[in-house]
Design an enzyme around this catalytic site. Structure first.
Site, mmCIF file in Angstrom:
data_model
loop_
_atom_site.group_PDB
_atom_site.id
_atom_site.type_symbol
_atom_site.label_atom_id
_atom_site.label_comp_id
_atom_site.label_asym_id
_atom_site.label_seq_id
_atom_site.Cartn_x
_atom_site.Cartn_y
_atom_site.Cartn_z
ATOM 1 N N HIS A 223 19.043 45.755 6.212
ATOM 2 C CA HIS A 223 17.647 45.399 6.445
ATOM 3 C C HIS A 223 16.737 46.322 5.637
ATOM 4 O O HIS A 223 17.149 47.403 5.202
ATOM 5 C CB HIS A 223 17.333 45.512 7.937
ATOM 6 C CG HIS A 223 16.014 44.920 8.336
ATOM 7 N ND1 HIS A 223 15.599 43.682 7.939
ATOM 8 C CD2 HIS A 223 15.003 45.422 9.109
ATOM 9 C CE1 HIS A 223 14.410 43.421 8.451
ATOM 10 N NE2 HIS A 223 14.021 44.464 9.151
ATOM 11 N N CYS B 98 14.413 40.020 3.985
ATOM 12 C CA CYS B 98 13.694 41.252 4.298
ATOM 13 C C CYS B 98 13.255 42.032 3.055
ATOM 14 O O CYS B 98 12.154 42.593 3.009
ATOM 15 C CB CYS B 98 14.533 42.133 5.210
ATOM 16 S SG CYS B 98 16.152 42.573 4.534
ATOM 17 N N ASP C 270 7.259 46.451 9.946
ATOM 18 C CA ASP C 270 8.316 45.508 9.576
ATOM 19 C C ASP C 270 7.717 44.105 9.593
ATOM 20 O O ASP C 270 7.637 43.452 10.628
ATOM 21 C CB ASP C 270 9.490 45.593 10.551
ATOM 22 C CG ASP C 270 10.692 44.777 10.082
ATOM 23 O OD1 ASP C 270 10.500 43.851 9.284
ATOM 24 O OD2 ASP C 270 11.818 45.061 10.530
#
Length: 671
Positions: free
Chosen positions: A273, A231, A288
């Site tokens: 994250h 991520c 995202d």
């Protein structure tokens, strides 16, 4: 990047292009309904003029916390617009924007949901809110929520740009890549979109780097070179691309509920994250790209490219369901929610929204059974198929399909805690697999010993739009369970197709052969309706399944059409079966009496039945007994049972023929 690596991804790029095209078609042909009762306010009213005082904010925070703790409905959120200083990435509040009334919904790995539901407002509440009416831009909010975006956009306008982005090959540097991507982008939104799509189509989640930090690919150029990232790599590359494109962007770290999220988990320690926010048209928008690109399996050992539109410019009230930023300001809502509330939100994935689902209840992830069961309701905008499992088991709940959703009644077989996972797909989807949409932690401390699900039944139970598409409409019993304390019921459907039927009745508690059980169901089919009479041999919970095929189909097999549970707890019930049926008893025939397949000995029995297209009907016993055709079209008469073992109904289509074929046969009781 090597030519071999580029060619190896070609198929994945094409898959993502097809996925995005389906999203565009979905947006074009399946617009969500708008509530016309919400009148748009003037532009002056829509501007936010003041922020609530500190005392009011504290009261709102307390109210929100209390309601979430109880699982009650949460009121409005206000979207906060922080700004980031370009050099330090810091934020400070600059204004507010309303968020819709909603049921707190839960979150999950690439899944999150937040329902919005309008509640009635009392006169007193309306008067109290009138002083700040400029803060509630209801119509705009409603549009935003149905679009699932923090800014109004028409996804179909991105089709050519998205296709182009997916086909742009990786370059040696981020600068060269951005230069080529922006060739056809004319607005800041298009610039953001084309860079986002490129990452979602080309960057694969680094499952090895996730488990071994020494193998992790960091840095924008390294991610670009390898085509892999966790991520932080996704968000870092996106930030670098935005910087080169002149877009203000920041990376946000926090806790998340993803595909490998363990329902009921408590979040502690460092963030797990990272995602992004971009500044456009005077406010911040959340993205995202990690979850937009696809998903990993539960053990995070395999990544699957599967584009998820939901994570592009997600509305903050939806984003918060599975993204909890360490820095509170990046929630972009007001009042802010606590980590405890976030942990208790129901776990929903991005696919929940992508297939048009809008509502789920309960809206907390940990649910306790009441009288041994818990009920889950899901609703959306389109007909949808559903599946589930409870710790891997698929036979411990009753699934009922509704017009645009489902009702799931979970009945654990033992006490304890269980993980419930629900999957779905649209009825017209070309996908073979179902998408994971939400999960619950089910806590059971009581088992209802009086109601145990049969070992052999198939979900979904009861009639639905699925049975309607197969030709069965207007059911006499719309619910999946039929309760009949007298042990008898009639199940009737209208038909909009030419169908032939068969059926099956079974019960764990009644040990009878299939042939014997078959005699406890009697089918009557005339014109555009079919009726099944069921007389139960004893008390119990039965499974009744209806099969059918189109008359033009020459195959001997029948398709599963509909299934019911039939419950009878009256231990005094012992109905005999219906008379035995022969080939002369065809569709169009109707039996009025006698319905019992066993007749009393040495008694006069009345017969009334309809058998079209025959010239004679005769009751064959010790002494033949002809029936008379009435004006209403029924054959009627009386016959003495005497000492015969059987009475048979014979028919002939010739007036003077002495040969008869059997249509029905009755047994004569030994007593």
């Amino acid at each position: 990047m090597s030519q071999q690596l580029e060619s190896g991804r070609c198929l994945m790029y094409e898959d993502n292009i097809q996925m995005m095209r389906r999203h565009k078609e979905h947006a074009k042909h399946a617009k969500r309904p708008h509530d016309h009762r919400l009148e748009k306010k003037s532009s002056e009213e829509e501007n936010i003029k003041e922020r609530p005082g500190k005392q009011q904010e504290e009261r709102d925070d307390v109210s929100l916390a209390e309601k979430n703790a109880k699982g009650d409905e949460v009121e409005e959120f206000l979207v906060e617009r922080p700004s980031v200083s370009k050099d330090k990435g810091k934020t400070k509040g600059t204004g507010f924007e309303d968020l819709p009334r909603k049921k707190p919904a839960a979150v999950n790995s690439k899944e999150r949901i937040l329902h919005t539901k309008e509640s009635d407002i009392s006169e007193e509440q309306a008067k109290r809110d009138s002083t700040t009416s400029q803060k509630y831009k209801l119509r705009e909010i409603k549009d935003d929520m149905f679009n699932l975006k923090s800014i109004k956009m028409d996804l179909t306008e991105f089709e050519a740009l998205d296709t182009y982005a997916c086909k742009v090959a990786p370059k040696s540097t981020v600068q060269k890549l951005v230069k080529e991507l922006l060739i056809f982008a004319t607005t800041d939104l298009e610039k953001i979109r084309v860079m986002w799509i490129w990452i979602c189509c080309h960057i694969e989640y680094d499952v090895k780097g996730y488990h071994n930090k020494d193998l992790k690919h960091d840095g924008a150029n390294n991610v670009l070179k390898t085509g892999k990232a966790v991520c932080a790599g996704y968000s870092g590359l996106f930030c670098e691309m935005c910087s080169l494109a002149g877009i203000e962007c920041t990376t946000i770290e926090g806790y998340s509920k993803g595909y490998n999220y363990d329902v009921g988990k408590k979040f502690t320690g460092d963030a797990d994250h990272a995602w992004n926010a971009v500044f456009l048209e005077g406010k911040w928008h959340l993205l995202d790209s990690t979850w937009g690109a696809g998903h990993v399996n539960e053990t995070c050992t395999k990544f699957t490219f599967k584009y998820v539109e939901f994570y592009f410019f997600t509305h903050p009230t939806l984003f918060i369901n599975n993204h909890f930023p360490i820095e509170e300001k990046w929630q972009l809502i007001s009042p802010k929610i606590s980590l405890k509330i976030f942990e208790n939100m129901v776990f929903r994935t991005g696919e929940f929204y992508d297939i048009g689902l809008t509502y789920i209840h309960p809206d907390v992830q940990a649910v306790s059974t009441v009288n041994g069961r818990v009920i889950i309701n899901v609703e959306g905008q389109y007909p949808t198929y559903f599946m589930f499992n409870l710790d891997g088991k698929k036979d411990c709940a009753i699934l009922t399909i509704t017009k645009y959703g489902m009702k799931l009644e979970v009945l654990p077989e033992k006490t304890g805690e269980f993980k419930l996972k629900i999957y779905a797909k649209l009825w017209d989807s070309k996908e073979e697999t179902y998408s994971f949409i939400c999960a619950y932690l089910v806590k059971c401390d009581f088992i209802d010993e009086n109601f145990k699900l049969p070992t052999a039944f198939h979900n979904p139970l009861g009639p639905s739009w699925i049975t309607e598409t197969k030709g069965l409409i207007h059911p006499s019993h719309p619910e999946p369970i039929i309760y009949c304390e007298d042990g008898k019921c009639k199940i009737r459907f209208m038909l909009n197709k030419e169908l032939s039927f068969t059926s099956k009745l079974s019960c764990d508690e009644v040990k009878l052969s299939d042939d014997v059980m078959r005699n406890h169901v009697f089918k009557t089919q005339q014109g555009n309706w079919v009726e099944f009479k069921v007389h139960l041999p004893a008390a119990g919970l039965y499974v009744f399944t209806i099969f059918a095929k189109e008359r033009s189909n020459r195959s001997p097999s029948h398709e599963h059409m509909c299934e019911y549970l039939i419950s009878c707890r009256n231990r005094n019930i012992h109905w005999p079966g219906f008379p035995k049926i022969f080939s002369s008893w065809t569709d169009g025939c109707e039996l009025v009496e006698p319905l019992s397949g066993i007749l009393p000995r040495n008694q006069m029995v009345a017969f009334k039945l309809r058998i079209p297209h025959v010239r004679k009907v005769l009751i064959h016993g010790k002494t033949p007994c002809p029936l008379t055709l009435t004006k209403e079209g029924y054959w009627e008469g009386k016959c003495y049972t005497q000492d015969s073992k059987y009475l048979s109904v014979g028919v002939s289509d010739k007036m003077f023929d002495t040969k008869f074929t059997f249509a029905l046969q009755y047994k004569i009781s030994d007593h």
